[in-house]
Design a protein around this motif. Structure first.
Motif, PDB file in Angstrom:
ATOM      1  N   ASP A  57       0.890  -1.497   0.027  1.00 40.95           N
ATOM      2  CA  ASP A  57       0.014   0.005  -0.072  1.00 40.95           C
ATOM      3  C   ASP A  57       0.909   1.309   0.088  1.00 40.95           C
ATOM      4  OD1 ASP A  57      -2.305  -1.661   0.006  1.00 40.95           O
ATOM      5  OD2 ASP A  57      -2.695  -1.257   1.874  1.00 40.95           O
ATOM      6  N   ALA A  84      -0.918  -5.704  -6.410  1.00 40.42           N
ATOM      7  CA  ALA A  84      -2.256  -4.984  -6.270  1.00 40.42           C
ATOM      8  C   ALA A  84      -1.827  -3.594  -6.691  1.00 40.42           C
ATOM      9  CB  ALA A  84      -2.881  -4.898  -5.043  1.00 40.42           C
ATOM     10  N   SER A  86      -4.198   0.420  -7.368  1.00 38.67           N
ATOM     11  CA  SER A  86      -5.457   1.095  -7.159  1.00 38.67           C
ATOM     12  C   SER A  86      -5.366   2.627  -7.532  1.00 38.67           C
ATOM     13  CB  SER A  86      -6.394   0.796  -6.158  1.00 38.67           C
ATOM     14  OG  SER A  86      -5.744   1.049  -4.911  1.00 38.67           O
ATOM     15  N   TYR A  87      -6.149   3.354  -7.695  1.00 33.67           N
ATOM     16  CA  TYR A  87      -5.875   4.794  -8.171  1.00 33.67           C
ATOM     17  C   TYR A  87      -7.096   5.498  -7.800  1.00 33.67           C
ATOM     18  CZ  TYR A  87      -8.567   4.139 -12.396  1.00 33.67           C
ATOM     19  OH  TYR A  87      -9.448   3.633 -13.185  1.00 33.67           O
ATOM     20  N   TRP A  95     -10.905   4.436  -3.880  1.00 32.61           N
ATOM     21  CA  TRP A  95      -9.997   3.747  -4.915  1.00 32.61           C
ATOM     22  C   TRP A  95     -10.641   2.710  -5.909  1.00 32.61           C
ATOM     23  CZ3 TRP A  95      -5.218   5.482  -4.321  1.00 32.61           C
ATOM     24  CH2 TRP A  95      -4.702   5.809  -3.122  1.00 32.61           C
ATOM     25  N   THR A  96     -10.148   2.993  -7.119  1.00 30.39           N
ATOM     26  CA  THR A  96     -10.569   2.024  -8.065  1.00 30.39           C
ATOM     27  C   THR A  96      -9.151   1.068  -8.382  1.00 30.39           C
ATOM     28  OG1 THR A  96     -11.736   3.625  -9.297  1.00 30.39           O
ATOM     29  CG2 THR A  96     -10.919   2.023 -10.476  1.00 30.39           C
ATOM     30  N   THR A  97      -9.652  -0.315  -8.338  1.00 28.08           N
ATOM     31  CA  THR A  97      -8.662  -1.391  -8.431  1.00 28.08           C
ATOM     32  C   THR A  97      -8.278  -1.640  -9.887  1.00 28.08           C
ATOM     33  OG1 THR A  97      -9.422  -2.325  -6.405  1.00 28.08           O
ATOM     34  CG2 THR A  97      -8.114  -3.562  -7.706  1.00 28.08           C
ATOM     35  N   ASN A  99      -7.198  -4.139 -12.649  1.00 29.57           N
ATOM     36  CA  ASN A  99      -6.812  -5.752 -12.848  1.00 29.57           C
ATOM     37  C   ASN A  99      -5.514  -5.975 -13.203  1.00 29.57           C
ATOM     38  OD1 ASN A  99      -6.547  -8.422 -14.087  1.00 29.57           O
ATOM     39  ND2 ASN A  99      -8.525  -8.025 -15.098  1.00 29.57           N
ATOM     40  N   LYS A 125      -1.933   3.610  -5.250  1.00 30.04           N
ATOM     41  CA  LYS A 125      -1.704   2.918  -4.086  1.00 30.04           C
ATOM     42  C   LYS A 125      -1.268   1.523  -4.763  1.00 30.04           C
ATOM     43  CE  LYS A 125      -5.035   1.430  -1.467  1.00 30.04           C
ATOM     44  NZ  LYS A 125      -6.081   1.520  -0.448  1.00 30.04           N
ATOM     45  N   LEU A 126      -0.252   1.253  -4.399  1.00 31.46           N
ATOM     46  CA  LEU A 126       0.178  -0.323  -4.995  1.00 31.46           C
ATOM     47  C   LEU A 126       0.938  -1.220  -3.752  1.00 31.46           C
ATOM     48  CD1 LEU A 126       3.226   0.076  -7.652  1.00 31.46           C
ATOM     49  CD2 LEU A 126       2.432   2.056  -6.052  1.00 31.46           C
TER      50      LEU A 126
END
Length: 197
Positions: A57, A84, A86-87, A95-97, A99, A125-126
């Motif tokens: 994260d 993972a 998301s942004y 947050w949008t994850t 694929n 966020k990764l």
């Protein structure tokens, strides 16, 4: 993680006694952290920049390019895997994850093919695996060399009273030096981040 060892520094110094091993260890850690800051350009601590590890994260900035891909540069020199990503464009939005199949890793750059229509900055966020090596033995030789040279410099400054001058007895003069030796700066040039921390 330190980027050189007491054994390597002592070999470069031609020293065999153990009386200054603690001071050498302190100089090695200081040199390693100085290299982290120099290479990242970070104002705050950027410890263990080159150490291989898993980060969870981590939040950084990314930018949407003209093709709708979101590109970001995590805080490690090389990224080997992303578990993972998301942004979000604003703290007011969830947050949008993305694929994992839509991710592209290229050295220290991660791109998410999210088909975003607006070119702008996004908060990313990764969770990922990144870094060069888990131990000093697996680091690139030139990086270890830079850490060794800088640790010797810090050690010699500590032994001479923390001055920033080196005496040349043959000439009877003092030479004023910069914080990082030119040799170290040149060795570290390929490792320096070109993207903001």
């Amino acid at each position: 993680m330190d980027y050189t060892t007491v054994t390597q520094v002592k070999a470069a110094l031609g020293a065999t006694e153990t009386a200054d091993d603690t001071l050498l260890g302190t100089a090695i850690t200081a040199a390693s952290r100085a290299i982290d800051k120099h290479c990242t350009g970070a104002v705050e601590a950027a410890d263990n920049y080159f150490e291989l590890g898993d980060l969870v994260d981590e939040q950084i900035w990314g930018v949407v390019n003209k093709d709708g891909a979101l590109a970001c540069w995590p805080r490690k020199p090389v990224v080997t895997a992303v578990s993972a990503l998301s942004y979000r464009p604003s703290p007011l939005v969830d947050w949008t994850t993305v694929n994992p199949d839509w991710l592209d890793i290229d050295g220290g750059r991660v791109a998410a093919w999210a088909d975003l229509s607006v070119r702008r900055q996004m908060r990313v966020k990764l969770s990922y695996t990144g870094g060069l090596a888990a131990s000093v033995n697996n680091l690139p030789a030139d990086l270890v060399e830079a850490a060794t040279v800088l640790a010797i410099r810090f050690y010699r400054e500590a032994k001479s009273g923390l001055t920033d001058t080196i005496g040349v007895a043959e000439l009877g003069i003092l030479i004023y030096t910069k914080a990082l030796p030119v040799r170290v700066v040149e060795i570290l040039r390929p490792y320096k981040r070109v993207t903001p921390w």
